[in-house]
Design a protein around this motif. Sequence first.
Motif, PDB file in Angstrom:
ATOM      1  N   ALA A  23       1.990  -0.957   1.041  1.00 13.80           N
ATOM      2  CA  ALA A  23       0.877  -1.481   0.697  1.00 13.80           C
ATOM      3  C   ALA A  23       0.083  -0.267   2.289  1.00 13.80           C
ATOM      4  CB  ALA A  23       0.702  -2.664   1.379  1.00 13.80           C
ATOM      5  N   LEU A  24       0.874  -0.499   2.942  1.00 12.88           N
ATOM      6  CA  LEU A  24       0.708   0.700   4.471  1.00 12.88           C
ATOM      7  C   LEU A  24       0.333   2.099   3.392  1.00 12.88           C
ATOM      8  CD1 LEU A  24       2.346  -1.080   7.190  1.00 12.88           C
ATOM      9  CD2 LEU A  24       0.316  -1.536   6.560  1.00 12.88           C
ATOM     10  N   ASP A  60      -1.291  -4.488  -7.540  1.00 14.33           N
ATOM     11  CA  ASP A  60      -1.671  -4.390  -6.357  1.00 14.33           C
ATOM     12  C   ASP A  60      -0.047  -4.684  -5.650  1.00 14.33           C
ATOM     13  OD1 ASP A  60      -4.258  -4.433  -6.807  1.00 14.33           O
ATOM     14  OD2 ASP A  60      -4.267  -6.884  -7.203  1.00 14.33           O
ATOM     15  N   VAL A  61       0.795  -5.612  -6.001  1.00 13.88           N
ATOM     16  CA  VAL A  61       1.814  -5.648  -4.443  1.00 13.88           C
ATOM     17  C   VAL A  61       2.617  -4.271  -5.219  1.00 13.88           C
ATOM     18  CG1 VAL A  61       3.928  -7.104  -4.269  1.00 13.88           C
ATOM     19  CG2 VAL A  61       1.439  -7.956  -4.338  1.00 13.88           C
ATOM     20  N   ASN A  62       2.762  -4.041  -6.443  1.00 16.72           N
ATOM     21  CA  ASN A  62       4.011  -3.644  -6.944  1.00 16.72           C
ATOM     22  C   ASN A  62       3.477  -1.682  -7.349  1.00 16.72           C
ATOM     23  OD1 ASN A  62       6.522  -3.411  -7.853  1.00 16.72           O
ATOM     24  ND2 ASN A  62       5.715  -1.988  -9.648  1.00 16.72           N
ATOM     25  N   LEU A  63       2.163  -1.384  -6.640  1.00 18.82           N
ATOM     26  CA  LEU A  63       1.316  -0.280  -7.417  1.00 18.82           C
ATOM     27  C   LEU A  63       1.724   0.762  -6.056  1.00 18.82           C
ATOM     28  CD1 LEU A  63      -2.228   0.932  -7.577  1.00 18.82           C
ATOM     29  CD2 LEU A  63      -2.203   0.794  -5.175  1.00 18.82           C
ATOM     30  N   SER A  64       2.255   1.748  -7.253  1.00 22.19           N
ATOM     31  CA  SER A  64       2.921   3.210  -7.236  1.00 22.19           C
ATOM     32  C   SER A  64       4.066   3.222  -7.158  1.00 22.19           C
ATOM     33  CB  SER A  64       2.645   3.611  -5.624  1.00 22.19           C
ATOM     34  OG  SER A  64       0.912   3.856  -5.777  1.00 22.19           O
ATOM     35  N   GLN A  65       4.457   2.221  -7.800  1.00 24.72           N
ATOM     36  CA  GLN A  65       6.195   1.332  -7.245  1.00 24.72           C
ATOM     37  C   GLN A  65       6.753   1.538  -8.867  1.00 24.72           C
ATOM     38  OE1 GLN A  65       6.300  -1.819  -4.464  1.00 24.72           O
ATOM     39  NE2 GLN A  65       3.779  -0.769  -4.745  1.00 24.72           N
ATOM     40  N   TYR A 113      -3.243  -8.592   3.806  1.00 25.01           N
ATOM     41  CA  TYR A 113      -2.595 -10.077   3.817  1.00 25.01           C
ATOM     42  C   TYR A 113      -1.323 -10.089   2.921  1.00 25.01           C
ATOM     43  CZ  TYR A 113      -6.696 -12.618   4.893  1.00 25.01           C
ATOM     44  OH  TYR A 113      -7.944 -12.908   5.519  1.00 25.01           O
ATOM     45  N   ILE A 114      -1.053  -8.895   1.321  1.00 23.45           N
ATOM     46  CA  ILE A 114       0.195  -8.392   1.740  1.00 23.45           C
ATOM     47  C   ILE A 114       0.930  -7.934   2.434  1.00 23.45           C
ATOM     48  CG2 ILE A 114       1.114  -6.767   0.295  1.00 23.45           C
ATOM     49  CD1 ILE A 114      -0.831  -6.514  -1.700  1.00 23.45           C
ATOM     50  N   CYS A 115       0.867  -7.418   3.495  1.00 19.34           N
ATOM     51  CA  CYS A 115       1.756  -7.098   4.873  1.00 19.34           C
ATOM     52  C   CYS A 115       1.559  -8.618   5.556  1.00 19.34           C
ATOM     53  CB  CYS A 115       0.829  -6.178   5.488  1.00 19.34           C
ATOM     54  SG  CYS A 115       0.769  -4.726   5.408  1.00 19.34           S
TER      55      CYS A 115
END
Length: 666
Positions: free
Chosen positions: A256-257, A333-338, A272-274
């Motif tokens: 997320a960061l 969003d949470v799994n973005l780029s993953q 908020y994810i962090c």
Amino acid sequence: MEELTNEYAVDLLAFRLACLDGLAPSWWRPAAHRAERLAALAFPSTASEWRRSLAALDRLMNESFDYSELRSLATRMGASKRQAAGNAQVLVHMLKRAGADPGEADSALATMKVLRDLRRTLRHRANDPNRVFVTEQILHDFASYERHFRAMAAEVVKAFDLVVDYLVPLPGTGGSKATNTRQYSVKIEDPHVTLCARNAKMRTERDFLGNVEVPEDAYYGAHTARAMVNFPISGFAIGKLPELVKSLGFVKKAAALANHRLGDLTNEQAKYICNACDDLIAGRLHDHFPVDVYQGGAGTSTNMNANEVIANRALELWGYPLGSYDRIHPNNDVNLSQSTNDVYPTAVRLSILRCQATLEIALGELAAAFEERASSFGPIMKLGRTQLQDAVPMTLAQEFTAFASTIYEDVARLRGISAIMREINLGGTAIGTGINASREYQRIVVEELSKLTGIAFIAAADLIEACWDTGAFVLYSGMLKRTATKLSKICNDLRLLSSGPRGGLNEINLPSMQPGSSIMPGKVNPVIPEVVNQIAFQVIGHDLTVTMASEAGQLQLNAMEPVITFCVLQSLQLLTSACDVLRNKCVSGITANAKNCTVHLEVSTAVATALTPSIGYERAASIAKEVLHSGRNIRDVIAERDDISEDIKLMVADARAFTEPASRGH
């Protein structure tokens, strides 16, 4: 059917749920919890009555039960006796639908009565304050009743789901499936799976396979709910691997960061994810990770469980209802780029490193305990043995110092080998090509993870190779096997050295932890070394599983990583616990039997070996032979020999000189 009337409508259901766990000492509480959940669904307007009924059942298990009490409760559960009797008829119909013969309902009721009477009998017979059933007679009684119970078990398991279908009011309808044809999207087939998908208040989530109903207050979503149904394997949820869940929180926060730095997440989304990830790291949401550790999909269910929990917790913190995925989406969003294929192995490696730190402490403390015992034994001389035969003199302190040394050696080896766990494939996404991630993402996410954890992670040189290569786990598991093997060998020695107390070596005393026999009075067993032996066997078995699972990889991925993860983390946990138990309950309390140590040395031929450089092998062998044949000790035999110098006779009188290398002038 006359006996299956309204007074049994309630307790039959509760008993059936409870009896699924058999007669294990822990059977009641988990079963009561399931019964209470189901009861609240079946009769939400009378939840307080159900709590009273369960309390009554609890008193039954403690022999203070009045059956009329539950009869009254059962009657009050329905609006009338007719409705209560109707519920009983539904239970009978449930068994029939499950494939039971018409007479099986009465048989089921009879079985439960028998089990109730059996438990009451066992309670009377058990003298243990914790009611642990240990006598042979109790085991015999259980075996005789168990056959009857097992015959019904299959029908009970099949019937469990039908209880819900026929008795549970559907959300918003007030009716049951008996009068309503609506179907649940998620169907729990196994009675040991938590009834969370049957909550009275549900929310509907959607995936590409269709609609899935999940509890309104559950942080997980559709993928997790499906995984719960698909993998009712061990009952061991990933939430019971706390370091794995925490590590997922670290990895997701780092992602997320990184995504926020790249402008792919808004300030609010990242914040908020962090914050949700921080909850995982703090251990606050582990109960929302119910997926079984044994799962297909190379860890996808675990990764999605984390994505869903983080997304919904973030939404809640933001002030939005759970499931408002237009704001924060588990995948987008949470799994973005993953991908699971880079997130999961990275989290596993991080969890191993975190668990290793605890194991290193436990091993170090165990080694220190052996050192402390060695110093307390001082100059006590004893007989060293090879192949269980008399060998040469040594001190008891030397023996225990060696135990400490071999453990310290493995601490150093673990620290050295852990470097392989710092090489990660995070940023490689699906197969290592980095698809769906920006060019800068990999460098940034590894950097963020290192800052968050304080561990200097490095990106794998070849991300495609790193995506499928599980060789690091094989190597690391082999190191754990080595440690387990050493601990087991040490425990074998402790058992031998303490054997007796009259017919064995009896050179040391282990702390007496518990009576050792139900038939032999006064017997005390070396139970702590024995349990460590068993843990070692399990770790060795885990290593074989890791080896086979690693070999089973195919093409660009190894789908068997979940079992590798479970085995390695379990081995770490087991070894840590073994070290703590061995230190606290055994090693720290070991005392020496100095007299037996001396006697065994003096009646042996051990000193003869030490005489070889001075008098030659042949003469030393003749002395040893005379000692064995005469039954005398070696000092007396040598004292009578005219061909042995006085210096050597004086040396034999104090065998301590033979416990270290001789000086060149000697």
